[in-house]
Design an enzyme around this catalytic site. Structure first.
Site, short mmCIF file in Angstrom:
data_model
loop_
_atom_site.label_atom_id
_atom_site.label_comp_id
_atom_site.label_asym_id
_atom_site.label_seq_id
_atom_site.Cartn_x
_atom_site.Cartn_y
_atom_site.Cartn_z
N ASP A 28 0.83 -1.21 0.00
CA ASP A 28 0.00 0.00 0.00
C ASP A 28 0.86 1.26 0.00
O ASP A 28 1.95 1.28 0.56
CB ASP A 28 -0.91 -0.01 1.24
N HIS A 45 2.59 3.40 -9.06
CA HIS A 45 2.43 1.96 -9.32
C HIS A 45 3.65 1.40 -10.04
O HIS A 45 4.12 0.31 -9.75
CB HIS A 45 1.16 1.70 -10.13
N GLU A 75 -12.37 -4.49 -4.26
CA GLU A 75 -12.83 -3.12 -4.00
C GLU A 75 -12.07 -2.10 -4.87
O GLU A 75 -12.53 -0.97 -5.05
CB GLU A 75 -12.65 -2.78 -2.51
N LEU A 139 10.34 -20.96 -4.74
CA LEU A 139 9.45 -19.98 -4.09
C LEU A 139 8.10 -20.03 -4.76
O LEU A 139 8.00 -20.02 -5.99
CB LEU A 139 10.03 -18.56 -4.22
C1 IPE Z 1 -5.37 -2.73 -0.17
O1 IPE Z 1 -5.03 -1.40 -0.36
C2 IPE Z 1 -5.42 -3.46 -1.49
C3 IPE Z 1 -4.14 -3.65 -2.15
C4 IPE Z 1 -2.97 -3.36 -1.66
C5 IPE Z 1 -4.21 -4.26 -3.44
P1 IPE Z 1 -6.14 -0.28 -0.54
O2 IPE Z 1 -5.41 0.99 -0.71
O3 IPE Z 1 -7.10 -0.65 -1.60
O4 IPE Z 1 -6.90 -0.35 0.86
P2 IPE Z 1 -7.72 0.78 1.66
O5 IPE Z 1 -8.68 1.36 0.68
O6 IPE Z 1 -6.72 1.76 2.14
O7 IPE Z 1 -8.35 0.03 2.79
C1 IPE Z 2 -1.35 0.25 -3.43
O1 IPE Z 2 -1.18 1.61 -3.45
C2 IPE Z 2 -1.56 -0.34 -4.79
C3 IPE Z 2 -2.91 -0.87 -5.04
C4 IPE Z 2 -3.92 -0.83 -4.22
C5 IPE Z 2 -3.13 -1.45 -6.34
P1 IPE Z 2 -2.42 2.61 -3.50
O2 IPE Z 2 -2.79 2.84 -4.91
O3 IPE Z 2 -3.52 2.11 -2.63
O4 IPE Z 2 -1.76 3.91 -2.89
P2 IPE Z 2 -2.38 4.89 -1.81
O5 IPE Z 2 -2.86 4.04 -0.67
O6 IPE Z 2 -3.51 5.62 -2.49
O7 IPE Z 2 -1.25 5.78 -1.42
MG MG Z 3 -4.03 2.39 -0.69
#
Ligand code: IPE
Ligand code: IPE
Ligand code: MG
Length: 248
Positions: A28, A45, A75, A139
């Site tokens: 995240d 990303h 989600e 792995l």
């Molecule tokens: C969790 O991160 C999902 C992934 C890392 C793929 P999100 O950014 O979607 O989660 P929330 O919205 O902060 O809970």
């Molecule tokens: C995690 O980073 C990647 C995915 C959920 C695909 P985010 O895109 O959720 O990045 P933040 O949480 O908005 O910083």
């Molecule tokens: Mg996120």
């Protein structure tokens, strides 16, 4: 007998005998990493893929058996169409670029989540890479894609009901081990360690059944800044924890 070691280990040394077998990671913070640099989220990303490479490489090198990465949740479809399609494209690119590396390094790809909900091209690539790497043993790399923990549990419940209706399963035979086998992670041990980056301390619908006794580790850094060193720190912290499983 629990032995509390008082001697300070050489910094950086991991006890190979006490490594987690299965590490699960909620990757995240890509968006915030990009925003902090006044870059579009997609750049976050892209940068995140470097971290994926580093962590996969380290897991393989250190002898971790299973690594499960949360790459796209059910989600996450709520995000803009542009962001979703970029994520799918990056995933596709990753699969194409990494196949050689997976073959060289004994990495077997697995997927958890609802793969049929992904774009067809991505599905085809996933199938191809899973098939090509099926014999690799060093792995197991699982990508959680279009994944949601509650949805996974519901699918397993439906499977169990169907089995029972077909007369192949008696309700009393459905114990925890049998139920676990019906989940997407059916052939894997439960995660010993769950890492989430970006400083958020929530599980966001990840592996709800499987993490019942996982050690939770909240890394303060954003995913693109999580590399080998941060992963090492997480493992060092894991090795300091005393797991009890309800005993004492
Ligand atoms: C969790 O991160 C999902 C992934 C890392 C793929 P999100 O950014 O979607 O989660 P929330 O919205 O902060 O809970
Ligand atoms: C995690 O980073 C990647 C995915 C959920 C695909 P985010 O895109 O959720 O990045 P933040 O949480 O908005 O910083
Ligand atoms: Mg996120």
């Amino acid at each position: 007998m629990p032995v509390k070691s008082v001697s300070r280990k050489v910094q950086g040394a991991l006890d190979r005998k006490r490594l987690p077998r299965h590490v699960a990671v909620i990757m995240d913070g890509n968006g915030r990493w990009a925003a902090a640099r006044h870059l579009p989220r997609v750049m976050g990303h892209r940068a995140g893929i470097r971290s994926v490479r580093a962590v996969v490489e380290a897991a393989r090198e250190w002898g971790i058996q299973v690594l499960t990465l949360y790459a796209f949740s059910r989600e996450n479809w709520k995000r803009s169409a542009a962001e979703v399609s970029t994520l799918m494209r990056l995933l596709d690119e990753y699969l194409r670029r990494e196949l050689d590396n997976m073959m060289r390094n004994g990495i077997r790809l697995g997927v958890i989540g609802e793969i049929q909900g992904l774009p067809e091209k991505v599905q085809a690539h996933l199938e191809e890479v899973m098939k090509a790497t099926a014999g690799n043993r060093r792995l197991r790399l699982n990508l959680a894609l279009n994944y949601g923990g509650r949805a996974e549990i519901l699918r397993a419940v439906r499977l169990a009901i169907a089995e029972a209706q077909a007369g192949r399963l008696k309700p009393e035979e459905l114990d925890e081990a049998a139920f676990s086998r019906l989940l997407d992670t059916g052939d894997l041990p439960d995660p010993d360690l769950l890492i989430r980056t970006s400083g958020e301390s929530r599980v966001s619908n990840f592996l709800l059944w499987q993490i019942s006794y996982a050690e939770l580790y909240w890394a303060p850094v954003l995913w693109p800044d999580f590399g080998k060193e941060a992963f090492h720190q997480a493992l060092e912290e894991f090795q300091k924890r005393e797991r009890r499983f309800g005993g004492r």
